[in-house]
Design a protein around this motif. Sequence first.
Motif, PDB file in Angstrom:
ATOM      1  N   GLU A  52       0.827  -1.203   0.000  1.00  0.00           N
ATOM      2  CA  GLU A  52       0.000   0.000   0.000  1.00  0.00           C
ATOM      3  C   GLU A  52       0.867   1.260   0.000  1.00  0.00           C
ATOM      4  O   GLU A  52       0.566   2.241  -0.692  1.00  0.00           O
ATOM      5  CB  GLU A  52      -0.934   0.014   1.221  1.00  0.00           C
ATOM      6  N   GLU A  53       1.970   1.220   0.765  1.00  0.00           N
ATOM      7  CA  GLU A  53       2.880   2.358   0.791  1.00  0.00           C
ATOM      8  C   GLU A  53       3.565   2.534  -0.556  1.00  0.00           C
ATOM      9  O   GLU A  53       3.772   3.661  -1.029  1.00  0.00           O
ATOM     10  CB  GLU A  53       3.930   2.165   1.888  1.00  0.00           C
ATOM     11  N   ILE A  54       3.909   1.440  -1.195  1.00  0.00           N
ATOM     12  CA  ILE A  54       4.525   1.507  -2.523  1.00  0.00           C
ATOM     13  C   ILE A  54       3.568   2.147  -3.520  1.00  0.00           C
ATOM     14  O   ILE A  54       3.942   3.034  -4.290  1.00  0.00           O
ATOM     15  CB  ILE A  54       4.952   0.100  -2.990  1.00  0.00           C
ATOM     16  N   ALA A  55       2.309   1.713  -3.499  1.00  0.00           N
ATOM     17  CA  ALA A  55       1.313   2.289  -4.405  1.00  0.00           C
ATOM     18  C   ALA A  55       1.111   3.772  -4.113  1.00  0.00           C
ATOM     19  O   ALA A  55       1.005   4.596  -5.041  1.00  0.00           O
ATOM     20  CB  ALA A  55      -0.003   1.529  -4.271  1.00  0.00           C
ATOM     21  N   ARG A  56       1.090   4.140  -2.829  1.00  0.00           N
ATOM     22  CA  ARG A  56       0.898   5.546  -2.455  1.00  0.00           C
ATOM     23  C   ARG A  56       2.029   6.409  -2.995  1.00  0.00           C
ATOM     24  O   ARG A  56       1.792   7.467  -3.568  1.00  0.00           O
ATOM     25  CB  ARG A  56       0.828   5.664  -0.927  1.00  0.00           C
ATOM     26  N   ARG A  57       3.265   5.942  -2.837  1.00  0.00           N
ATOM     27  CA  ARG A  57       4.405   6.735  -3.304  1.00  0.00           C
ATOM     28  C   ARG A  57       4.464   6.808  -4.829  1.00  0.00           C
ATOM     29  O   ARG A  57       5.005   7.757  -5.386  1.00  0.00           O
ATOM     30  CB  ARG A  57       5.713   6.150  -2.766  1.00  0.00           C
ATOM     31  N   ALA A  58       3.931   5.786  -5.472  1.00  0.00           N
ATOM     32  CA  ALA A  58       3.902   5.802  -6.939  1.00  0.00           C
ATOM     33  C   ALA A  58       2.734   6.619  -7.470  1.00  0.00           C
ATOM     34  O   ALA A  58       2.604   6.803  -8.685  1.00  0.00           O
ATOM     35  CB  ALA A  58       3.817   4.377  -7.468  1.00  0.00           C
ATOM     36  N   CYS A  59       1.875   7.096  -6.545  1.00  0.00           N
ATOM     37  CA  CYS A  59       0.699   7.886  -6.912  1.00  0.00           C
ATOM     38  C   CYS A  59      -0.265   7.097  -7.800  1.00  0.00           C
ATOM     39  O   CYS A  59      -0.817   7.628  -8.774  1.00  0.00           O
ATOM     40  CB  CYS A  59       1.104   9.186  -7.603  1.00  0.00           C
ATOM     41  N   VAL A  60      -0.427   5.811  -7.471  1.00  0.00           N
ATOM     42  CA  VAL A  60      -1.403   4.973  -8.157  1.00  0.00           C
ATOM     43  C   VAL A  60      -2.204   4.230  -7.093  1.00  0.00           C
ATOM     44  O   VAL A  60      -1.820   4.177  -5.920  1.00  0.00           O
ATOM     45  CB  VAL A  60      -0.741   3.959  -9.116  1.00  0.00           C
ATOM     46  N   GLY A  61      -3.308   3.618  -7.512  1.00  0.00           N
ATOM     47  CA  GLY A  61      -4.105   2.841  -6.592  1.00  0.00           C
ATOM     48  C   GLY A  61      -3.559   1.431  -6.428  1.00  0.00           C
ATOM     49  O   GLY A  61      -2.777   0.948  -7.255  1.00  0.00           O
ATOM     50  N   SER A  62      -4.006   0.764  -5.368  1.00  0.00           N
ATOM     51  CA  SER A  62      -3.585  -0.612  -5.124  1.00  0.00           C
ATOM     52  C   SER A  62      -3.993  -1.537  -6.265  1.00  0.00           C
ATOM     53  O   SER A  62      -3.278  -2.481  -6.608  1.00  0.00           O
ATOM     54  CB  SER A  62      -4.179  -1.127  -3.808  1.00  0.00           C
ATOM     55  N   ALA A  63      -5.152  -1.245  -6.869  1.00  0.00           N
ATOM     56  CA  ALA A  63      -5.617  -2.082  -7.975  1.00  0.00           C
ATOM     57  C   ALA A  63      -4.643  -2.007  -9.150  1.00  0.00           C
ATOM     58  O   ALA A  63      -4.369  -3.018  -9.815  1.00  0.00           O
ATOM     59  CB  ALA A  63      -7.012  -1.658  -8.413  1.00  0.00           C
ATOM     60  N   THR A  64      -4.098  -0.815  -9.402  1.00  0.00           N
ATOM     61  CA  THR A  64      -3.122  -0.662 -10.478  1.00  0.00           C
ATOM     62  C   THR A  64      -1.860  -1.454 -10.182  1.00  0.00           C
ATOM     63  O   THR A  64      -1.299  -2.112 -11.058  1.00  0.00           O
ATOM     64  CB  THR A  64      -2.772   0.828 -10.678  1.00  0.00           C
ATOM     65  N   LEU A  65      -1.421  -1.384  -8.926  1.00  0.00           N
ATOM     66  CA  LEU A  65      -0.236  -2.158  -8.544  1.00  0.00           C
ATOM     67  C   LEU A  65      -0.453  -3.645  -8.807  1.00  0.00           C
ATOM     68  O   LEU A  65       0.401  -4.315  -9.393  1.00  0.00           O
ATOM     69  CB  LEU A  65       0.085  -1.925  -7.061  1.00  0.00           C
ATOM     70  N   HIS A  66      -1.609  -4.159  -8.401  1.00  0.00           N
ATOM     71  CA  HIS A  66      -1.867  -5.594  -8.546  1.00  0.00           C
ATOM     72  C   HIS A  66      -2.125  -5.999  -9.996  1.00  0.00           C
ATOM     73  O   HIS A  66      -1.915  -7.162 -10.347  1.00  0.00           O
ATOM     74  CB  HIS A  66      -3.029  -6.013  -7.646  1.00  0.00           C
ATOM     75  N   ARG A  67      -2.542  -5.063 -10.829  1.00  0.00           N
ATOM     76  CA  ARG A  67      -2.664  -5.389 -12.249  1.00  0.00           C
ATOM     77  C   ARG A  67      -1.285  -5.593 -12.881  1.00  0.00           C
ATOM     78  O   ARG A  67      -1.083  -6.484 -13.696  1.00  0.00           O
ATOM     79  CB  ARG A  67      -3.430  -4.288 -13.002  1.00  0.00           C
ATOM     80  N   HIS A  68      -0.371  -4.742 -12.489  1.00  0.00           N
ATOM     81  CA  HIS A  68       0.979  -4.861 -13.028  1.00  0.00           C
ATOM     82  C   HIS A  68       1.743  -6.022 -12.394  1.00  0.00           C
ATOM     83  O   HIS A  68       2.499  -6.724 -13.082  1.00  0.00           O
ATOM     84  CB  HIS A  68       1.759  -3.570 -12.792  1.00  0.00           C
ATOM     85  N   PHE A  69       1.543  -6.190 -11.098  1.00  0.00           N
ATOM     86  CA  PHE A  69       2.293  -7.199 -10.350  1.00  0.00           C
ATOM     87  C   PHE A  69       1.334  -8.011  -9.490  1.00  0.00           C
ATOM     88  O   PHE A  69       1.082  -7.660  -8.328  1.00  0.00           O
ATOM     89  CB  PHE A  69       3.361  -6.522  -9.476  1.00  0.00           C
ATOM     90  N   PRO A  70       0.780  -9.085 -10.045  1.00  0.00           N
ATOM     91  CA  PRO A  70      -0.196  -9.894  -9.305  1.00  0.00           C
ATOM     92  C   PRO A  70       0.352 -10.515  -8.024  1.00  0.00           C
ATOM     93  O   PRO A  70      -0.421 -10.930  -7.163  1.00  0.00           O
ATOM     94  CB  PRO A  70      -0.582 -10.980 -10.308  1.00  0.00           C
ATOM     95  N   SER A  71       1.663 -10.603  -7.886  1.00  0.00           N
ATOM     96  CA  SER A  71       2.243 -11.134  -6.647  1.00  0.00           C
ATOM     97  C   SER A  71       3.387 -10.237  -6.198  1.00  0.00           C
ATOM     98  O   SER A  71       3.979  -9.495  -7.000  1.00  0.00           O
ATOM     99  CB  SER A  71       2.774 -12.560  -6.863  1.00  0.00           C
ATOM    100  N   ARG A  72       3.699 -10.305  -4.914  1.00  0.00           N
ATOM    101  CA  ARG A  72       4.833  -9.557  -4.377  1.00  0.00           C
ATOM    102  C   ARG A  72       6.128  -9.966  -5.079  1.00  0.00           C
ATOM    103  O   ARG A  72       6.988  -9.131  -5.372  1.00  0.00           O
ATOM    104  CB  ARG A  72       4.952  -9.802  -2.868  1.00  0.00           C
ATOM    105  N   GLU A  73       6.261 -11.269  -5.356  1.00  0.00           N
ATOM    106  CA  GLU A  73       7.484 -11.757  -5.996  1.00  0.00           C
ATOM    107  C   GLU A  73       7.718 -11.107  -7.363  1.00  0.00           C
ATOM    108  O   GLU A  73       8.848 -10.807  -7.725  1.00  0.00           O
ATOM    109  CB  GLU A  73       7.449 -13.277  -6.136  1.00  0.00           C
ATOM    110  N   MET A  74       6.656 -10.911  -8.117  1.00  0.00           N
ATOM    111  CA  MET A  74       6.801 -10.275  -9.429  1.00  0.00           C
ATOM    112  C   MET A  74       7.323  -8.845  -9.294  1.00  0.00           C
ATOM    113  O   MET A  74       8.155  -8.396 -10.087  1.00  0.00           O
ATOM    114  CB  MET A  74       5.469 -10.292 -10.175  1.00  0.00           C
TER     115      MET A  74
END
Length: 205
Positions: A52-74
Amino acid sequence: MPTPLSKKAVERMGENPGSPGRMRADARRNRDRLVTAASAVIAEAGADASLEEIARRACVGSATLHRHFPSREMLLEAVLRERVEVLCARAEDLLSAPNAGAALLMWLRDVVAHAATARGLGPALTGYRSDPEFSPHAMIREAARRLVERASHEGSIAAGVEVDDILQLANGISLATESLPDPAQRAEALIGLAANGLLRRADDK
């Protein structure tokens, strides 16, 4: 092991999560922001940093983060890949520097700073490989080999110094400093001390 995205999901995104070169421009920008933010947050908090902090700093939503990277490992692998590619590009640039010994030392400082702030990236990716061709150690070792070979040919490093010596030195310093408040700064100080043994003095030549 993360569940692969369906073909329909990939088409909705307009991209292949593992292949930034095939993304739309806006999707690529979001991905780049996420990787940059993740690298910074991981340097501070480690590989288990808050998504969530990563998404916040990237100025995107959590959904966007998970679309790009479905897992933490990715996401972690993308961060590691970018870091290693930057190190290798830096080594390539330094091959044309006028002083090969100074160039090697400069690159070694970059390697140690990277390793000291990786904060568990390697262990977090143990057993996970989305791309069998991606080998961080092999890439870094080849970059180091070329710099060491040039410095050795120039005669600007001590006789007998080998690639594995350089990489073991970097690894040892990073392990010694990664838990300190400012690991990159402490690593820089230790590299300065090690350089006295690595570089030949003028009166030794």
